[in-house]
Design a protein around this motif. Structure first.
Motif, mmCIF file in Angstrom:
data_model
loop_
_atom_site.group_PDB
_atom_site.id
_atom_site.type_symbol
_atom_site.label_atom_id
_atom_site.label_comp_id
_atom_site.label_asym_id
_atom_site.label_seq_id
_atom_site.Cartn_x
_atom_site.Cartn_y
_atom_site.Cartn_z
ATOM 1 N N LYS A 3 -97.591 -18.105 4.639
ATOM 2 C CA LYS A 3 -96.211 -18.563 4.697
ATOM 3 C C LYS A 3 -95.848 -19.213 3.363
ATOM 4 C CE LYS A 3 -93.308 -21.639 7.400
ATOM 5 N NZ LYS A 3 -93.289 -22.616 8.484
ATOM 6 N N LYS A 4 -94.722 -18.827 2.796
ATOM 7 C CA LYS A 4 -94.294 -19.405 1.521
ATOM 8 C C LYS A 4 -93.764 -20.811 1.735
ATOM 9 C CE LYS A 4 -93.420 -15.726 -1.575
ATOM 10 N NZ LYS A 4 -92.651 -15.401 -2.740
ATOM 11 N N SER A 5 -94.027 -21.658 0.767
ATOM 12 C CA SER A 5 -93.556 -23.033 0.805
ATOM 13 C C SER A 5 -92.043 -23.066 0.587
ATOM 14 C CB SER A 5 -94.259 -23.839 -0.282
ATOM 15 O OG SER A 5 -93.712 -25.114 -0.368
ATOM 16 N N LYS A 6 -91.378 -23.965 1.293
ATOM 17 C CA LYS A 6 -89.930 -24.115 1.114
ATOM 18 C C LYS A 6 -89.608 -24.703 -0.258
ATOM 19 C CE LYS A 6 -88.855 -24.599 5.965
ATOM 20 N NZ LYS A 6 -88.301 -25.450 7.011
ATOM 21 N N ASN A 7 -90.490 -25.583 -0.742
ATOM 22 C CA ASN A 7 -90.317 -26.212 -2.045
ATOM 23 C C ASN A 7 -91.572 -25.963 -2.878
ATOM 24 O OD1 ASN A 7 -87.788 -27.376 -1.494
ATOM 25 N ND2 ASN A 7 -88.784 -29.011 -0.347
ATOM 26 N N PRO A 8 -91.654 -24.791 -3.493
ATOM 27 C CA PRO A 8 -92.862 -24.510 -4.277
ATOM 28 C C PRO A 8 -92.952 -25.407 -5.500
ATOM 29 C CG PRO A 8 -91.240 -22.782 -4.574
ATOM 30 C CD PRO A 8 -90.702 -23.712 -3.532
ATOM 31 N N LEU A 9 -94.181 -25.655 -5.919
ATOM 32 C CA LEU A 9 -94.427 -26.464 -7.114
ATOM 33 C C LEU A 9 -94.536 -25.549 -8.318
ATOM 34 C CD1 LEU A 9 -97.216 -28.764 -5.647
ATOM 35 C CD2 LEU A 9 -94.844 -29.377 -6.042
ATOM 36 N N TYR A 10 -93.924 -25.940 -9.407
ATOM 37 C CA TYR A 10 -94.007 -25.176 -10.644
ATOM 38 C C TYR A 10 -94.483 -26.062 -11.775
ATOM 39 C CZ TYR A 10 -91.425 -21.480 -8.319
ATOM 40 O OH TYR A 10 -91.050 -20.505 -7.445
ATOM 41 N N VAL A 11 -95.232 -25.467 -12.693
ATOM 42 C CA VAL A 11 -95.723 -26.168 -13.866
ATOM 43 C C VAL A 11 -95.078 -25.523 -15.082
ATOM 44 C CG1 VAL A 11 -97.758 -26.775 -15.217
ATOM 45 C CG2 VAL A 11 -97.931 -26.578 -12.742
#
Length: 85
Positions: A3-11
């Protein structure tokens, strides 16, 4: 299926030239501060230490060394986790 995260983390690295998705907070920190080489060195070091344990006395010394370093790292992680919670 994951399941994909609703608020993905990005770097964002290299002054915005590179954007990578992080799996979790730890992955984010590793990518943000470019800690992958350091973690790889620690893995090799711990593997080398564990392979050289031939007696109980050596096991105790290796355990004490690992405990000593974890005792130094844990307050930093707890402080960081408290600020991000």
């Amino acid at each position: 299926m994951t399941k994909k995260s609703k608020n993905p983390l990005y770097v964002v690295t290299n002054n915005g030239a590179q954007v990578e998705q992080a799996k979790d907070l730890l992955d984010l920190l590793i990518k943000k501060f470019n800690l992958a080489p350091v973690i790889e060195i620690l893995k090799v070091f711990l593997k080398m230490l564990s392979e050289n344990v031939k007696s109980y006395a050596m096991f105790v010394e290796v355990k004490n060394l690992i405990d000593k370093y974890l005792a130094m790292i844990m307050p930093l992680l707890q402080t960081f986790m408290a600020k991000t919670a």
